[in-house]
Each structure stands twice: as C-alpha cells, then as structure tokens.
Write an enzyme that holds these catalytic residues in place. Sequence first.
Site, PDB file in Angstrom:
ATOM      1  N   GLN A 178     -12.361   7.790  10.850  1.00  0.00           N
ATOM      2  CA  GLN A 178     -12.301   6.337  11.278  1.00  0.00           C
ATOM      3  C   GLN A 178     -13.477   5.848  11.928  1.00  0.00           C
ATOM      4  O   GLN A 178     -14.000   4.658  12.098  1.00  0.00           O
ATOM      5  CB  GLN A 178     -10.963   5.836  11.571  1.00  0.00           C
ATOM      6  CG  GLN A 178      -9.891   6.416  10.891  1.00  0.00           C
ATOM      7  CD  GLN A 178      -9.677   5.396   9.634  1.00  0.00           C
ATOM      8  OE1 GLN A 178     -10.107   4.471   9.356  1.00  0.00           O
ATOM      9  NE2 GLN A 178      -8.989   6.006   8.544  1.00  0.00           N
TER      10      GLN A 178
ATOM     11  N   LYS B 229       0.660  -1.285   0.043  1.00  0.00           N
ATOM     12  CA  LYS B 229       0.036   0.009  -0.126  1.00  0.00           C
ATOM     13  C   LYS B 229       0.932   1.326   0.076  1.00  0.00           C
ATOM     14  O   LYS B 229       1.781   1.347   0.746  1.00  0.00           O
ATOM     15  CB  LYS B 229      -0.812  -0.015   1.096  1.00  0.00           C
ATOM     16  CG  LYS B 229      -1.933   1.390   0.968  1.00  0.00           C
ATOM     17  CD  LYS B 229      -2.992   1.286   2.307  1.00  0.00           C
ATOM     18  CE  LYS B 229      -2.305   1.589   3.870  1.00  0.00           C
ATOM     19  NZ  LYS B 229      -3.713   1.758   4.235  1.00  0.00           N
TER      20      LYS B 229
ATOM     21  N   GLY C 258      -6.010   4.241  17.602  1.00  0.00           N
ATOM     22  CA  GLY C 258      -5.674   5.386  17.105  1.00  0.00           C
ATOM     23  C   GLY C 258      -3.898   5.515  17.127  1.00  0.00           C
ATOM     24  O   GLY C 258      -3.516   6.297  16.228  1.00  0.00           O
TER      25      GLY C 258
HETATM   26  P1  NAD Z   1      -9.447  12.393  12.167  1.00  0.00           P
HETATM   27  O1  NAD Z   1      -8.412  13.534  11.911  1.00  0.00           O
HETATM   28  O2  NAD Z   1     -10.545  12.251  11.224  1.00  0.00           O
HETATM   29  O3  NAD Z   1      -9.995  12.582  13.820  1.00  0.00           O
HETATM   30  C1  NAD Z   1      -9.104  12.816  14.667  1.00  0.00           C
HETATM   31  C2  NAD Z   1      -9.732  12.187  15.969  1.00  0.00           C
HETATM   32  O4  NAD Z   1      -8.653  12.598  17.119  1.00  0.00           O
HETATM   33  C3  NAD Z   1     -11.110  13.103  16.273  1.00  0.00           C
HETATM   34  O5  NAD Z   1     -11.802  12.422  17.149  1.00  0.00           O
HETATM   35  C4  NAD Z   1     -10.281  14.285  17.199  1.00  0.00           C
HETATM   36  O6  NAD Z   1     -11.469  15.086  17.862  1.00  0.00           O
HETATM   37  C5  NAD Z   1      -9.556  13.752  17.929  1.00  0.00           C
HETATM   38  N1  NAD Z   1      -8.364  14.442  18.231  1.00  0.00           N
HETATM   39  C6  NAD Z   1      -7.688  15.428  17.640  1.00  0.00           C
HETATM   40  N2  NAD Z   1      -6.813  16.212  18.408  1.00  0.00           N
HETATM   41  C7  NAD Z   1      -6.964  15.539  19.671  1.00  0.00           C
HETATM   42  C8  NAD Z   1      -6.193  15.764  20.800  1.00  0.00           C
HETATM   43  N3  NAD Z   1      -5.333  16.764  21.214  1.00  0.00           N
HETATM   44  N4  NAD Z   1      -6.618  15.043  21.768  1.00  0.00           N
HETATM   45  C9  NAD Z   1      -7.522  13.941  21.843  1.00  0.00           C
HETATM   46  N5  NAD Z   1      -8.147  13.810  20.638  1.00  0.00           N
HETATM   47  C10 NAD Z   1      -7.910  14.379  19.519  1.00  0.00           C
HETATM   48  O7  NAD Z   1      -8.447  10.959  12.068  1.00  0.00           O
HETATM   49  P2  NAD Z   1      -9.200   9.680  11.418  1.00  0.00           P
HETATM   50  O8  NAD Z   1      -8.861   9.327  10.330  1.00  0.00           O
HETATM   51  O9  NAD Z   1     -10.130   9.260  12.142  1.00  0.00           O
HETATM   52  O10 NAD Z   1      -7.817   8.723  12.583  1.00  0.00           O
HETATM   53  C11 NAD Z   1      -7.750   8.759  13.973  1.00  0.00           C
HETATM   54  C12 NAD Z   1      -6.579   7.945  14.239  1.00  0.00           C
HETATM   55  O11 NAD Z   1      -6.412   6.818  13.690  1.00  0.00           O
HETATM   56  C13 NAD Z   1      -5.296   8.719  13.752  1.00  0.00           C
HETATM   57  O12 NAD Z   1      -4.469   8.617  14.634  1.00  0.00           O
HETATM   58  C14 NAD Z   1      -4.659   7.686  12.656  1.00  0.00           C
HETATM   59  O13 NAD Z   1      -3.304   8.040  12.561  1.00  0.00           O
HETATM   60  C15 NAD Z   1      -5.101   6.477  13.324  1.00  0.00           C
HETATM   61  N6  NAD Z   1      -5.259   5.566  12.530  1.00  0.00           N
HETATM   62  C16 NAD Z   1      -5.066   3.907  12.967  1.00  0.00           C
HETATM   63  C17 NAD Z   1      -5.022   3.102  12.120  1.00  0.00           C
HETATM   64  C18 NAD Z   1      -4.984   1.813  12.440  1.00  0.00           C
HETATM   65  O14 NAD Z   1      -4.723   0.807  11.590  1.00  0.00           O
HETATM   66  N7  NAD Z   1      -4.374   1.458  13.559  1.00  0.00           N
HETATM   67  C19 NAD Z   1      -5.546   3.228  10.526  1.00  0.00           C
HETATM   68  C20 NAD Z   1      -6.069   4.397  10.411  1.00  0.00           C
HETATM   69  C21 NAD Z   1      -6.034   5.564  10.969  1.00  0.00           C
END
Ligand code: NAD
Length: 321
Positions: free
Chosen positions: A138, A67, A220
């Site tokens: 997500q 990917k 996350g």
């Molecule tokens: P997004 O930017 O759409 O949402 C971010 C989320 O984090 C929101 O709920 C926001 O309110 C919150 N947030 C932002 N700043 C914050 C802070 N300082 N303290 C607490 N919460 C805070 O992102 P997303 O696409 O929903 O992704 C969320 C997380 O999941 C990211 O860290 C991303 O890297 C991770 N992710 C992990 C995987 C995996 O396989 N584990 C896959 C995709 C994304």
Amino acid sequence: MIVVSEQAVAELITPAECLTAVEKVFASMARGSAYNFPVIREAIGHADALYGFKSGFDRESLALGLKSGGFWPGNLEKGLTNHQSTVFLFDADTGRCKAMIGGNLLTALRTAAASAVSIRYLARRDCRVLGMIGAGHQAAFQLRAALDQRCFERIVAWNFHPEMLGRLAEVGRERGIPFEEVSLDRLGAEADVIISITSSFSPLLKASQVRPGTHLACMGTDTKGKQEVEAELLAAATVFTDEVAQAISIGESQHAISRGLIQEKDIVEIGAVITKAHPGRTSEHEITLFDGTGVGLQDLAVASAAVDLAIAKGVAVEIDF
Ligand code: NAD
C-alpha cells in the site's frame, strides 16, 4: 451487467478521481445519507484464508453493493496477490446486479485517497516534509496520493524491514523529490505529515517523537489488536476517522479508548470537516490524527466511478445476466 476487469481498472481511473469519489462519500456519511453495513470477516478453515464482505448504501449517489474478498497467504507462490477482492454494485431501484469490478487496485487507490483527503483537510498549508512509516504494497500508493496534496520538498521514511524502502525511494525519484531513510526519532522531528501503513501489532511511533502541528494519517490498523502509534499520541491529538464505530473497534483508537485516554465523543468523522460541520484543524500547533480504518462505502464509491468512466469512455463490457 457491466464488467470492469482488474486490468481495465488501471486504465480507467486516476488517483485524483478516486480522491473525489472518496471525499464525496465521506461527506455523504456526515450528512447521514450513506452508511456502512456490519462487516463480515471469517477464517474459512481452508487455505488459511480470511474471507469477508464490506457493504453499504449511499442514498445520494445510489451506490449500493459490497466488496467481497480477503487474504489468501499462499497466493504469492501461485503468482497472485495475497489480498483478493471484487466489488459488486446493485441497482438501488430494483436490486438487480449492475456491475462487477476488480477490487484489488481499487482497494489500494481508495485507501490512499482516504489519507490524501485527510491531508487535504487537516494538514497545515505550509507542510514541506512527508514522513512514511511502512513500505509494503500500500505504501507507494499512499506516498503518491499524499505528494499531490501539498508542496512537499522532502520525503523521510522508516520501515521495520528497511530492505523494502526501495519502492518508496523510486517514487521520490519519479517525482524528483529527495528521499532519505531515517530513524523514527528523526522522522518525528522532521516530518510535517506522517503516514503509517504497516501491519504492526505494537506501537512504532511514540507520542514524544511527534512535533506540535504534525498531521498523521494512521492507515495500517484495520483489525483488532493491530497498533502503529502509542495510544498517548491519540490523547495528545485531535482524532479524526472515516467511521467512529470502526475506529473504536478495529482502528488505532481502540487502544486509546480501552485505556480511557480518549472517549468515543472525542473522535470526529472526517466527513464533518468536508461538509464544514466541524472546523478541522484550529491552530498551527495542533496535532491532527486521522485513524483510517477503511469502509465499504469507499470501495463502492471508487467502483461506481470506474463504471461511470468505463461507460463514458465507451469501454464498458456488458454481459447479459
Ligand atoms: P504488506 O504486507 O505489503 O506490508 C506490510 C508492511 O508492514 C511492511 O511495511 C512491513 O515491513 C511492515 N511490517 C510487517 N511486520 C511488521 C512488524 N512486526 N512491525 C512493524 N512493521 C511491520 O501490507 P500492505 O498491503 O502494505 O498493508 C499494510 C497494512 O495496511 C496492513 O495492516 C493492512 O491490513 C492495512 N490496510 C489498511 C487499509 C485501510 O483502509 N485502512 C486498506 C488496506 C490495507
């Protein structure tokens, strides 16, 4: 070569089919048949972008590929999503490029499938309340996939930006399940399963806020420095993950490991539970925590499933390459 566009993916594959694909590849990892190659992630010095590759090979399904993609913070202004990814699959017998598949929706589906697999195998059977921490892109995918795993009767949720919770309330309405915004104290006290999916760099949920018997899917934290829950919570829990090497370097486990609260040998790959090499949850009081970091093999598994479905449904677009 087969091309499955980003738009076509949405018509082709269901969350349930993604869950099956992810479950299979986690089991293949546990049997030592599938492995992830080292991840590459670079700040390219242009458009503030982070770009990289996640890749691997599954000898059981013969899924081989990568990917490619990353994060372009200026994309929203251009009407595009910030995260952009594409999956390339190669013929394991010849090395020829077999397929190119849009990877944006698939990333959300495979990430939701991973936490749903953890709920399927590790949460108590009698779970009724689902707790959500996070309400970004997500989160709604996570919520939908989780709701299919147990007979949840209520959703409680908290987000750092409360105004974003509407998209989760909408999923509750869609499924006819009551939804309530709550404090983290209440969330921990009431939820049987907790999913965290935020981009936080400091712990949100404390160990003292979580009840015995809870299952957590911490999804996350996928980068060095990110953290969603107190490291003490990992010490109090049995910790499972997709891949130990990633958990200790970029997952939630990085903090508990660096503080000496848990050791690498304490972390169990979820595939071992799927193959029954590990019993998983052993009591109603045990806290189980899935540290989901996101591995390339998940991407290859769901992309391969999408290609197979495109062929089976007669909608595969084939180009001479
Ligand atoms: P997004 O930017 O759409 O949402 C971010 C989320 O984090 C929101 O709920 C926001 O309110 C919150 N947030 C932002 N700043 C914050 C802070 N300082 N303290 C607490 N919460 C805070 O992102 P997303 O696409 O929903 O992704 C969320 C997380 O999941 C990211 O860290 C991303 O890297 C991770 N992710 C992990 C995987 C995996 O396989 N584990 C896959 C995709 C994304």
